[in-house]
Scaffold this motif. Structure first.
Motif, PDB file in Angstrom:
ATOM      1  N   THR A 113       5.723  13.731  -5.731  1.00 20.66           N
ATOM      2  CA  THR A 113       5.293  15.046  -5.259  1.00 20.66           C
ATOM      3  C   THR A 113       3.789  15.073  -5.005  1.00 20.66           C
ATOM      4  O   THR A 113       2.996  14.554  -5.794  1.00 20.66           O
ATOM      5  CB  THR A 113       5.656  16.127  -6.296  1.00 20.66           C
ATOM      6  OG1 THR A 113       7.064  16.066  -6.555  1.00 20.66           O
ATOM      7  CG2 THR A 113       5.303  17.510  -5.788  1.00 20.66           C
ATOM      8  N   ASN A 114       3.403  15.669  -3.881  1.00 17.84           N
ATOM      9  CA  ASN A 114       2.004  15.805  -3.442  1.00 17.84           C
ATOM     10  C   ASN A 114       1.390  14.499  -2.953  1.00 17.84           C
ATOM     11  O   ASN A 114       0.193  14.446  -2.673  1.00 17.84           O
ATOM     12  CB  ASN A 114       1.108  16.398  -4.549  1.00 17.84           C
ATOM     13  CG  ASN A 114       1.540  17.788  -4.956  1.00 17.84           C
ATOM     14  OD1 ASN A 114       1.986  18.581  -4.127  1.00 17.84           O
ATOM     15  ND2 ASN A 114       1.426  18.087  -6.247  1.00 17.84           N
ATOM     16  N   GLN A 140       5.631  13.463   4.376  1.00 22.14           N
ATOM     17  CA  GLN A 140       6.358  14.677   4.731  1.00 22.14           C
ATOM     18  C   GLN A 140       7.485  14.871   3.730  1.00 22.14           C
ATOM     19  O   GLN A 140       7.848  13.957   2.989  1.00 22.14           O
ATOM     20  CB  GLN A 140       6.908  14.598   6.149  1.00 22.14           C
ATOM     21  CG  GLN A 140       7.967  13.531   6.361  1.00 22.14           C
ATOM     22  CD  GLN A 140       8.455  13.473   7.800  1.00 22.14           C
ATOM     23  OE1 GLN A 140       7.652  13.484   8.730  1.00 22.14           O
ATOM     24  NE2 GLN A 140       9.766  13.422   7.977  1.00 22.14           N
ATOM     25  N   ALA A 141       8.028  16.099   3.711  1.00 24.27           N
ATOM     26  CA  ALA A 141       9.039  16.429   2.707  1.00 24.27           C
ATOM     27  C   ALA A 141      10.309  15.608   2.892  1.00 24.27           C
ATOM     28  O   ALA A 141      10.939  15.194   1.917  1.00 24.27           O
ATOM     29  CB  ALA A 141       9.355  17.924   2.769  1.00 24.27           C
ATOM     30  N   GLU A 142      10.699  15.361   4.140  1.00 25.67           N
ATOM     31  CA  GLU A 142      11.892  14.552   4.405  1.00 25.67           C
ATOM     32  C   GLU A 142      11.500  13.089   4.427  1.00 25.67           C
ATOM     33  O   GLU A 142      10.715  12.656   5.270  1.00 25.67           O
ATOM     34  CB  GLU A 142      12.522  14.937   5.748  1.00 25.67           C
ATOM     35  CG  GLU A 142      13.821  14.188   6.028  1.00 25.67           C
ATOM     36  CD  GLU A 142      14.426  14.524   7.388  1.00 25.67           C
ATOM     37  OE1 GLU A 142      15.472  13.945   7.713  1.00 25.67           O
ATOM     38  OE2 GLU A 142      13.835  15.346   8.113  1.00 25.67           O
ATOM     39  N   ASN A 143      12.002  12.320   3.488  1.00 28.63           N
ATOM     40  CA  ASN A 143      11.642  10.905   3.387  1.00 28.63           C
ATOM     41  C   ASN A 143      12.856  10.125   2.916  1.00 28.63           C
ATOM     42  O   ASN A 143      13.903  10.700   2.638  1.00 28.63           O
ATOM     43  CB  ASN A 143      10.442  10.717   2.446  1.00 28.63           C
ATOM     44  CG  ASN A 143      10.615  11.461   1.143  1.00 28.63           C
ATOM     45  OD1 ASN A 143      11.450  11.100   0.309  1.00 28.63           O
ATOM     46  ND2 ASN A 143       9.849  12.542   0.952  1.00 28.63           N
ATOM     47  N   THR A 165       7.321   8.102   6.472  1.00 26.18           N
ATOM     48  CA  THR A 165       8.527   8.672   5.852  1.00 26.18           C
ATOM     49  C   THR A 165       9.190   7.734   4.848  1.00 26.18           C
ATOM     50  O   THR A 165      10.100   8.148   4.131  1.00 26.18           O
ATOM     51  CB  THR A 165       9.559   9.067   6.923  1.00 26.18           C
ATOM     52  OG1 THR A 165       9.930   7.906   7.664  1.00 26.18           O
ATOM     53  CG2 THR A 165       8.982  10.105   7.870  1.00 26.18           C
TER      54      THR A 165
END
Length: 830
Positions: free
Chosen positions: A522-523, A527-530, A574
């Motif tokens: 996290t952080n 990107q959020a989708e990985n 990603t």
């Protein structure tokens, strides 16, 4: 301090002129410049300014004192592909960062229908009067044209290697001149070598890097000078073979060569200016454990006068094939077998894309390879700045150097691509430039022209070209898949768990890629989708799987495997497969445990992954490597030399935690592994209505990087199948399948389920996930266990196929049932 370790900078007058030029021409621009918005940044980003960007001398194997660094702010413009110079300029760009990067200050995509322009005013130092002036570009991607004061002075095609343009006729010492550069980069719309750059990043392909992406600099040279210097060590004869190329040389020219080690004289000779053998008595050999580098000063002499002088360094090392005492063909370093273990290194950065934020950041990646216990890295379809290999030389890291791949794709067993003459000519030109520009680095030991069939053509011809250019190194003709039986190495890829090819008599066998265990932090993600080839839930699970994988690797090493490459050193966009996050801030596992695993000091591994039983079970450990002894406890205490030593199966008949560790005769101790065993009751069967043969299947369309929730996706088709297979989809890419129904279990007991998929799938029994094979995979089996009572149980299998190969296989074993695919007669639906 060795002179090669210094940041070689300009003499006093050049420094003064550079500072005055910056103050006069760039101060306002510097105050206005800032990086573009970061998607993700490294710790070094905040230290980058137009006044300190990449100040290190860029050519560490051919060093001169006098040079002028042109990195910093340039004007830039993006125009249509019409060849016309810009009427106006769009702003400032920080060189040498690609225009797509945040650190360039621009962060724009150019595209194959536009030109990227650069412009900068430069004052030639007065002290350079009477000298020949050369403008050097370490790398520009891809087609470059250069003007000085609107006179076209040169051009170049190629994205990864240095080139220069002589400006002598166009500039005057003490005068200000305007340098203009245009760059066209077709990225993935052309046939040129481009590696993993694409116009639309995603999956295993990443953001493109257009324009100047390595140092730009000016150099004054005498009328005759040392243009190229290549050294190849010969440890068997105790000498180096030196080849010196003189620009505008004459027959009576000679060279004075002085070799030193730790500032102590080794050899000094006077020789001709062509090919020379130079003795290195009592040579100390270069290796990852002892990266010994000799310093060498070479002077070009004419009539007793020094015309030119350069500094370089070299390592006395040999890479070859040989046979070990067990009869296996091995990759030998200095005539000895050393197992080569390293990460895949893609060389991408979140803030600079192709360009590291600074030299220290680049050095950090190499240093981390050593810190984690690796002795090698595979530089994957990218070529780095020459200082990268200098740091590998200094720190002691072996390098397998890939050639950046081109367009086109073949699979194993298919013929090589039939490419155009222009494609072949450009690839072979850039291949030759890659080899010649990096040939002096002792760290580079293997050339890899092709990866996984990407752009692979005329494989035998390309191997012959490489061996003609550089017979001192090994050639890995095709890393993964499309082997043609040529070169020195047979290389396979397997994800995620390791495998090894059958040993061969004439070639070493290696595992060129494996691993890909994914853990987003996290952080610290792009990107959020990985995605990862196999998703991990925690650092503890990641470390456990990593150790299990390396237990297999070290077992294979004893049976003929010469090297292994783990994917990968860092996350990339990603992909969350890295040992470090993309910003290099988080190491996902403990350094010490990774280091021990990479050197074979692994905790005890069980023969079976089964941890549940109905009444009792025997626990067996695999044999540790290198004479290690297993000590264990059943009472929760940490095992040591006073604990029970494992010599026979351990029987467990109640719930307990077994702790074990390996202790070696040399004093090394592994991490303690705790294995929880539980006595369970079998899951009862479910009640159903009337059952019919086969499973219900729903077909979906979509392109995903992990298993989606099919509940929210429209169904394309529904039908019944009697086999769990992807063939029923009647398509190859971008689809999903959802199998639903029941499985009849013939006898109460603990059952093992093995799921293999390409790409991702899960096996769910009675609404509980038994096997999770989510991720982008290649038919690598994942195992799960479940205690089931005789009767009918609910079964659900979601599957998705993104691209490339496809497949789905489910196997079962249990009481009275050997490992086999699930019998269709066991499958039903209501």
């Amino acid at each position: 301090m060795n002179r090669q370790q210094k940041n070689i900078t300009c003499p006093g007058i050049v420094i003064i002129l550079l500072i005055l030029s910056l103050l006069a021409g760039c101060t306002s621009g510097v105050s206005q410049w800032s990086p573009a918005e970061y998607t993700l940044a490294t710790r070094w980003s905040k230290e980058v300014t137009p006044l300190n960007v990449w100040q290190e001398y860029p050519r560490p194997m051919l060093v001169r004192n006098d040079w002028l660094n042109l990195n910093g702010l340039w004007e830039y413009a993006i125009t249509p592909l019409n060849g016309k110079h810009p009427d106006k300029w769009d702003g400032k760009i920080l060189v040498p960062f690609p225009v797509e990067s945040a650190l360039s200050g621009v962060k724009k995509t150019v595209g194959d229908t536009n030109l990227l322009w650069y412009r900068k005013s430069v004052t030639i130092p007065p002290a350079w009067k009477g000298m020949r002036i050369f403008l050097h570009f370490e790398a520009v991607d891809w087609k470059t044209t250069v003007w000085v004061d609107h006179f076209e002075v040169g051009s170049h095609q190629g994205g990864y290697t240095p080139f220069d343009v002589e400006l002598t006729r166009f500039v005057r010492a003490g005068k200000k001149h305007q340098i203009t550069v245009s760059v066209w980069d077709p990225t993935d719309q052309g046939e040129q070598p481009r590696g993993k750059q694409v116009s639309r990043p995603g999956g295993i392909f990443y953001t493109s890097a257009t324009g100047i992406w390595q140092t730009v600099w000016l150099e004054p040279l005498p009328h005759s000078f040392i243009q190229g210097l290549t050294t190849h060590p010969d440890i068997d004869s105790g000498l180096i073979h030196q080849q010196c190329n003189i620009n505008h040389g004459v027959e009576k020219d000679s060279l004075r060569v002085k070799i030193t080690l730790d500032n102590e004289p080794v050899t000094e000779i006077l020789c001709g200016s062509g090919n020379t053998n130079i003795p290195v008595p009592d040579a100390r050999l270069w290796s990852p454990e002892h990266p010994v580098l000799y310093d060498m000063q070479v002077q070009l002499l004419r009539n007793g006068q020094v015309m030119d002088e350069v500094l370089t360094c070299f390592g006395m090392r040999k890479i070859s094939l040989g046979t070990d005492p067990a009869g296996y063909t091995r990759m030998m370093l200095n005539n000895e077998f050393i197992f080569q273990n390293g990460p895949l290194d893609q060389g991408f950065w979140p803030d600079g894309i192709y360009t590291p934020p600074c030299d220290e950041a680049m050095r950090h990646d190499v240093w981390m390879v050593k810190e984690l216990g690796f002795n090698m890295l595979r530089k994957h379809v990218k070529v780095e700045p020459r200082r990268f290999y200098y740091w590998c030389d200094r720190l002691g890291v072996l390098v397998w150097q890939d050639m950046p791949s081109t367009s086109g794709f073949i699979r194993s067993g298919h013929p090589d691509l039939d490419v155009t003459e222009e494609h072949a000519r450009q690839f072979e030109y850039e291949l030759e430039q890659v080899i010649s520009s990096r040939a002096c680095h002792p760290s580079i030991i293997v050339w890899v022209p092709f990866n996984e069939g990407w752009g692979q053509y005329a494989t035998g011809k390309i191997v012959d070209i490489i061996q003609r250019l550089d017979p001192s190194r090994l050639v890995n003709a095709a890393s993964g898949w499309a082997d043609r039986g040529v070169g020195h190495i047979m290389d396979i890829h397997n994800y995620p768990e390791p495998r090894m090819p059958q040993p061969e008599r004439d070639r070493a066998v290696v595992l060129g890629e494996f691993g890909g265990l994914g853990l987003p932090v996290t952080n610290h993600v792009w990107q959020a989708e990985n995605w990862g080839y196999r998703k991990m839930s925690s650092p503890d699970e990641l470390l456990m799987r990593y150790e299990e994988f390396y237990a297999s690797v070290w077992d294979y090493a004893g049976h003929g495997l010469s090297a292994a490459v783990y994917t990968q050193i860092t996350d990339v966009e990603t992909e969350t497969n890295g040992l470090m996050t993309y910003d290099r801030e988080v190491l996902k596992m403990d350094t010490g445990w990774i280091n021990l695993a990479n050197r074979g000091y692994l905790p005890p591994m069980l023969e079976s992954e089964q941890r549940i039983f109905l009444d009792k079970m025997d626990v067996n450990f695999k044999k540790p490597v290198a004479g290690g002894m297993i000590f264990y406890s059943l009472d929760g205490s940490d095992p040591d030399l006073t604990s029970d030593r494992y010599t026979a199966p351990v029987t467990v008949s109640h719930n307990l935690t077994l702790k074990a560790r390996v202790i070696w005769p040399d004093g090394h101790k592994s991490r303690i592994r705790a294995y929880r065993f539980n006595m369970v009751s079998p899951v009862p069967p479910v009640s159903t209505g009337t059952l019919r043969k086969g499973l219900k299947v729903k077909l979906y369309e979509g392109r995903w990087q992990s298993l989606p929730s099919f509940d929210t996706i429209p169904v394309i088709n529904e039908f019944v199948t009697h086999a769990i297979t992807t063939d029923i989809a009647a398509r190859d890419v971008s689809f999903g399948l959802l199998f639903q129904g029941y499985i009849r279990i013939p006898e109460t007991g603990v059952y093992t389920f093995r799921l293999a998929s390409d790409d991702g799938a899960r096996l769910i029994l009675n609404d509980s996930i038994i096997v999770d094979g989510d991720g982008i995979g290649r038919m690598s089996p994942v195992t799960g266990f479940c205690a089931l009572a005789e009767g009918v149980h609910k079964i659900t299998i979601p599957y998705y196929q993104r691209s490339g190969g496809r497949g789905l296989q489910v196997e079962i074993s249990g009481p009275g049932t050997d490992v086999k695919e699930i019998d269709p007669s066991w499958l039903f639906h209501e």
